[in-house]
Motif scaffolding. Structure first.
Motif, mmCIF file in Angstrom:
data_model
loop_
_atom_site.group_PDB
_atom_site.id
_atom_site.type_symbol
_atom_site.label_atom_id
_atom_site.label_comp_id
_atom_site.label_asym_id
_atom_site.label_seq_id
_atom_site.Cartn_x
_atom_site.Cartn_y
_atom_site.Cartn_z
ATOM 1 N N LEU A 27 0.809 -1.214 0.000
ATOM 2 C CA LEU A 27 0.000 0.000 0.000
ATOM 3 C C LEU A 27 0.846 1.269 0.000
ATOM 4 O O LEU A 27 0.388 2.324 -0.443
ATOM 5 C CB LEU A 27 -0.931 0.014 1.222
ATOM 6 N N GLN A 28 2.054 1.170 0.485
ATOM 7 C CA GLN A 28 2.900 2.360 0.569
ATOM 8 C C GLN A 28 3.710 2.580 -0.709
ATOM 9 O O GLN A 28 4.204 3.677 -0.956
ATOM 10 C CB GLN A 28 3.855 2.237 1.771
ATOM 11 N N GLN A 29 3.833 1.528 -1.539
ATOM 12 C CA GLN A 29 4.625 1.645 -2.758
ATOM 13 C C GLN A 29 3.801 1.427 -4.031
ATOM 14 O O GLN A 29 4.330 1.562 -5.140
ATOM 15 C CB GLN A 29 5.782 0.636 -2.734
ATOM 16 N N ASP A 30 2.519 1.094 -3.883
ATOM 17 C CA ASP A 30 1.657 0.826 -5.033
ATOM 18 C C ASP A 30 2.203 -0.274 -5.934
ATOM 19 O O ASP A 30 2.158 -0.175 -7.169
ATOM 20 C CB ASP A 30 1.437 2.101 -5.856
ATOM 21 N N THR A 31 2.720 -1.330 -5.328
ATOM 22 C CA THR A 31 3.257 -2.442 -6.110
ATOM 23 C C THR A 31 2.573 -3.745 -5.726
ATOM 24 O O THR A 31 2.086 -3.899 -4.599
ATOM 25 C CB THR A 31 4.771 -2.609 -5.885
ATOM 26 N N LEU A 32 2.532 -4.677 -6.654
ATOM 27 C CA LEU A 32 2.042 -6.016 -6.361
ATOM 28 C C LEU A 32 3.077 -6.719 -5.491
ATOM 29 O O LEU A 32 4.228 -6.879 -5.890
ATOM 30 C CB LEU A 32 1.827 -6.796 -7.661
ATOM 31 N N SER A 33 2.677 -7.140 -4.303
ATOM 32 C CA SER A 33 3.617 -7.785 -3.384
ATOM 33 C C SER A 33 3.474 -9.294 -3.356
ATOM 34 O O SER A 33 4.379 -10.003 -2.901
ATOM 35 C CB SER A 33 3.428 -7.231 -1.964
ATOM 36 N N GLY A 34 2.336 -9.813 -3.836
ATOM 37 C CA GLY A 34 2.143 -11.251 -3.827
ATOM 38 C C GLY A 34 0.680 -11.612 -3.970
ATOM 39 O O GLY A 34 -0.139 -10.808 -4.407
ATOM 40 N N CYS A 35 0.352 -12.835 -3.572
ATOM 41 C CA CYS A 35 -1.025 -13.316 -3.627
ATOM 42 C C CYS A 35 -1.265 -14.271 -2.472
ATOM 43 O O CYS A 35 -0.324 -14.850 -1.911
ATOM 44 C CB CYS A 35 -1.300 -14.070 -4.932
ATOM 45 N N GLU A 36 -2.543 -14.426 -2.137
ATOM 46 C CA GLU A 36 -2.934 -15.495 -1.231
ATOM 47 C C GLU A 36 -3.550 -16.610 -2.061
ATOM 48 O O GLU A 36 -4.418 -16.355 -2.903
ATOM 49 C CB GLU A 36 -3.941 -15.010 -0.190
ATOM 50 N N ALA A 37 -3.072 -17.844 -1.845
ATOM 51 C CA ALA A 37 -3.601 -19.001 -2.574
ATOM 52 C C ALA A 37 -4.765 -19.596 -1.792
ATOM 53 O O ALA A 37 -4.642 -19.892 -0.599
ATOM 54 C CB ALA A 37 -2.504 -20.043 -2.764
ATOM 55 N N LEU A 38 -5.899 -19.773 -2.459
ATOM 56 C CA LEU A 38 -7.120 -20.254 -1.828
ATOM 57 C C LEU A 38 -7.622 -21.502 -2.548
ATOM 58 O O LEU A 38 -7.748 -21.498 -3.778
ATOM 59 C CB LEU A 38 -8.192 -19.158 -1.872
ATOM 60 N N VAL A 39 -7.913 -22.561 -1.800
ATOM 61 C CA VAL A 39 -8.352 -23.817 -2.395
ATOM 62 C C VAL A 39 -9.803 -23.706 -2.848
ATOM 63 O O VAL A 39 -10.663 -23.219 -2.111
ATOM 64 C CB VAL A 39 -8.219 -24.986 -1.397
ATOM 65 N N ARG A 40 -10.069 -24.169 -4.054
ATOM 66 C CA ARG A 40 -11.428 -24.184 -4.604
ATOM 67 C C ARG A 40 -11.754 -25.597 -5.115
ATOM 68 O O ARG A 40 -10.878 -26.304 -5.604
ATOM 69 C CB ARG A 40 -11.555 -23.169 -5.747
ATOM 70 N N TRP A 41 -13.028 -25.960 -4.986
ATOM 71 C CA TRP A 41 -13.470 -27.301 -5.405
ATOM 72 C C TRP A 41 -14.767 -27.176 -6.198
ATOM 73 O O TRP A 41 -15.807 -26.829 -5.658
ATOM 74 C CB TRP A 41 -13.675 -28.180 -4.178
ATOM 75 N N ASN A 42 -14.681 -27.465 -7.475
ATOM 76 C CA ASN A 42 -15.846 -27.478 -8.356
ATOM 77 C C ASN A 42 -16.181 -28.937 -8.666
ATOM 78 O O ASN A 42 -15.596 -29.547 -9.560
ATOM 79 C CB ASN A 42 -15.553 -26.691 -9.635
ATOM 80 N N HIS A 43 -17.114 -29.482 -7.903
ATOM 81 C CA HIS A 43 -17.490 -30.888 -8.037
ATOM 82 C C HIS A 43 -18.338 -31.078 -9.298
ATOM 83 O O HIS A 43 -19.205 -30.261 -9.612
ATOM 84 C CB HIS A 43 -18.259 -31.341 -6.798
#
Length: 263
Positions: A27-43
């Motif tokens: 937020l202080q540099q306006d840069t992409l710092s990473g991502c959070e990986a979230l598990v998804r399941w489409n049955h």
């Protein structure tokens, strides 16, 4: 539950699960710092099954180790491919309460890091306050072992649990993640603003960084910047998305990206 457990086992065996990635920005540099990986399941028959439905099933069975190992491996593989020659950014993964109490988690993480040749500083493991407090001594031992590997540790949903400051100061934690319940109403709720500012100040006084989740508009983002919050994520920045969609989001994003390192 038995049927869901069996379906989940098959999904893991057949690689029917997927990871979605929600961007995090500095937020202080306006840069992409990473991502959070979230598990998804489409049955195939049941459609999308929510994580808050199938994760507890995994935790109550013998599947949580396999699910976590799968998540870390897939996240590291896809993330390192996404980063390419650019400076590595952080990929955050949730560590379940049950696995935090298991001595095997350190070996599990080590194996995954070795398979993909990942820098430990690339990986962020998020744990909740309640997960740590269920057996503080075991959790503390596990967290110290992971921290000694160079992995970043983050307390997720901070402010909603019941850990004491006396316990917090003992933890080898690098980051506090402010729960979205405090962030959503910051503009209208003075008490929420005070809580958010207090958490930011507390983290910085303990030499930790702060992530605010649940940023849904520009007003909230600007307020967090003014409060000195380090990182943020939320629908205003980017919704969770498949890895295939992440490059397009990055290309059109207003967040500046690190320069590519020449070959």
């Amino acid at each position: 539950m038995a049927d869901l457990k069996g379906n989940l086992r098959k999904a893991l065996d057949n690689s029917d699960l997927s990871l979605y990635y929600q961007p995090q920005v500095n937020l202080q540099q306006d840069t992409l710092s990473g991502c959070e990986a979230l598990v998804r399941w489409n049955h195939a028959q049941l459609g999308w099954i929510r994580p808050d439905v199938f994760i507890p099933v995994a935790e109550q069975s013998d599947l949580i180790d396999n699910l976590t190992y799968w998540s870390i491996n897939v996240a590291l593989r896809e993330w390192l491919q996404f980063c390419g020659k650019a400076p590595p950014k952080a990929i955050a993964i949730n560590l379940s309460a049950k696995l935090l109490q298991s001595p095997e988690v350190v070996d599990l993480v080590t194996r995954a890091m070795n398979i993909w040749g990942a820098d430990p500083g690339t990986l962020v493991l998020e744990v909740t306050e309640s997960a740590m407090m269920s057996d503080p001594q075991v959790a503390l031992h596990t967290l110290f072992a992971l921290h000694e590997m160079g992995i970043t540790l983050s307390i997720d949903d901070f402010g909603t649990g019941y850990s004491s400051l006396a316990y917090l100061k003992k933890l080898p934690v690098d980051e506090l993640k402010i729960d979205k319940s405090f962030v959503h109403q910051m503009a209208e709720n003075k008490q929420d603003r005070k809580i958010v500012q207090t958490i930011i100040d507390l983290a910085h006084n303990l030499d930790m960084s702060v992530v605010a989740e649940g940023i849904e508009n520009r007003q909230i983002l600007d307020m967090l910047v003014g409060m000195g919050c380090d990182y943020g994520q939320g629908f205003y920045i980017g919704r969770p998305m498949a890895m295939a969609d992440l490059p397009a989001w990055e290309k059109k994003s207003s967040w500046k990206n690190p320069e590519v390192i020449p070959a």
